[in-house]
Design a protein around this motif. Structure first.
Motif, PDB file in Angstrom:
ATOM      1  N   LYS A  89       8.159   2.287   8.006  1.00 25.35           N
ATOM      2  CA  LYS A  89       6.757   2.465   7.621  1.00 25.35           C
ATOM      3  C   LYS A  89       6.346   1.404   6.602  1.00 25.35           C
ATOM      4  O   LYS A  89       7.048   1.155   5.623  1.00 25.35           O
ATOM      5  N   PHE A  90       5.168   0.803   6.864  1.00 25.29           N
ATOM      6  CA  PHE A  90       4.649  -0.242   5.992  1.00 25.29           C
ATOM      7  C   PHE A  90       3.163  -0.025   5.760  1.00 25.29           C
ATOM      8  O   PHE A  90       2.440   0.403   6.662  1.00 25.29           O
ATOM      9  N   SER A  91       2.708  -0.340   4.564  1.00 27.99           N
ATOM     10  CA  SER A  91       1.302  -0.282   4.206  1.00 27.99           C
ATOM     11  C   SER A  91       0.828  -1.715   3.976  1.00 27.99           C
ATOM     12  O   SER A  91       1.358  -2.427   3.126  1.00 27.99           O
ATOM     13  N   TRP A 100      -3.337  -8.929   8.337  1.00 29.65           N
ATOM     14  CA  TRP A 100      -3.010  -7.969   7.293  1.00 29.65           C
ATOM     15  C   TRP A 100      -1.578  -8.247   6.874  1.00 29.65           C
ATOM     16  O   TRP A 100      -0.746  -8.606   7.698  1.00 29.65           O
ATOM     17  N   ASN A 101      -1.275  -8.071   5.597  1.00 26.57           N
ATOM     18  CA  ASN A 101       0.113  -8.245   5.166  1.00 26.57           C
ATOM     19  C   ASN A 101       0.438  -7.333   4.001  1.00 26.57           C
ATOM     20  O   ASN A 101      -0.446  -6.775   3.362  1.00 26.57           O
ATOM     21  N   GLY A 102       1.721  -7.190   3.762  1.00 27.48           N
ATOM     22  CA  GLY A 102       2.177  -6.354   2.664  1.00 27.48           C
ATOM     23  C   GLY A 102       3.634  -6.643   2.348  1.00 27.48           C
ATOM     24  O   GLY A 102       4.371  -7.179   3.178  1.00 27.48           O
ATOM     25  N   LYS A 103       4.018  -6.301   1.149  1.00 30.71           N
ATOM     26  CA  LYS A 103       5.393  -6.495   0.710  1.00 30.71           C
ATOM     27  C   LYS A 103       5.913  -5.161   0.223  1.00 30.71           C
ATOM     28  O   LYS A 103       5.295  -4.511  -0.618  1.00 30.71           O
ATOM     29  N   GLN A 104       7.042  -4.750   0.777  1.00 30.21           N
ATOM     30  CA  GLN A 104       7.689  -3.521   0.364  1.00 30.21           C
ATOM     31  C   GLN A 104       9.169  -3.805   0.208  1.00 30.21           C
ATOM     32  O   GLN A 104       9.832  -4.211   1.160  1.00 30.21           O
ATOM     33  N   GLY A 105       9.665  -3.604  -0.984  1.00 26.88           N
ATOM     34  CA  GLY A 105      11.061  -3.911  -1.262  1.00 26.88           C
ATOM     35  C   GLY A 105      11.300  -5.395  -1.086  1.00 26.88           C
ATOM     36  O   GLY A 105      10.567  -6.220  -1.628  1.00 26.88           O
TER      37      GLY A 105
END
Length: 139
Positions: A89-91, A100-105
């Protein structure tokens, strides 16, 4: 006698070559006007839905109900990709009209529409790990 004959042909060949080369050099000298590059701006609803990957379960994309800076795409990867990537899962936040982009961990995820029916998801981990997948609308 041969030098005179050759010297007579040189001006003759230049006379025929000049009209042919003049338009080409004139065309090369004039700059071509390029149409401005406009990037498509897709509404959030266009991103939402099931996106198929060849021989895998689809990627699911949903949107939250917020608008403006709080607007998010919620991307859920299939189980087979979760095993490779480590999470499913990514937001994502809007980066442009089609991306669209995002960084998680340690992962950076980019979801980009190529057209209304095709997209690309790119997942980059720390170091040189990169997963780049073409997606197609799964209707």
């Amino acid at each position: 006698m041969k030098p005179r004959f050759a010297s007579a042909l040189i001006p003759l060949s230049l006379a025929f070559a000049a009209p042919l080369s003049a338009p080409l050099s004139a065309l090369a000298a004039t700059p071509k006007a390029q149409a401005p590059v406009t990037q498509a701006h897709y509404e959030t609803a266009v991103f939402v839905g099931q996106w198929a990957i060849m021989a895998m379960d689809p990627v699911t994309v949903a949107a939250n109900k917020a608008t403006g800076p709080a607007e998010r795409l919620l991307v859920t990867l299939p189980e087979s990709l979760k095993k490779i990537v480590g999470q499913d899962k990514f937001s994502l936040t809007r980066a442009s009209g089609s991306t669209w982009n995002g960084k998680q961990g340690d992962l950076t995820v980019t979801f980009k529409l190529v057209s209304e029916n095709s997209a690309q998801i790119q997942i980059t981990g720390e170091g040189t790990h990169k997963l780049d997948l073409p997606l197609y609308r799964d209707n």
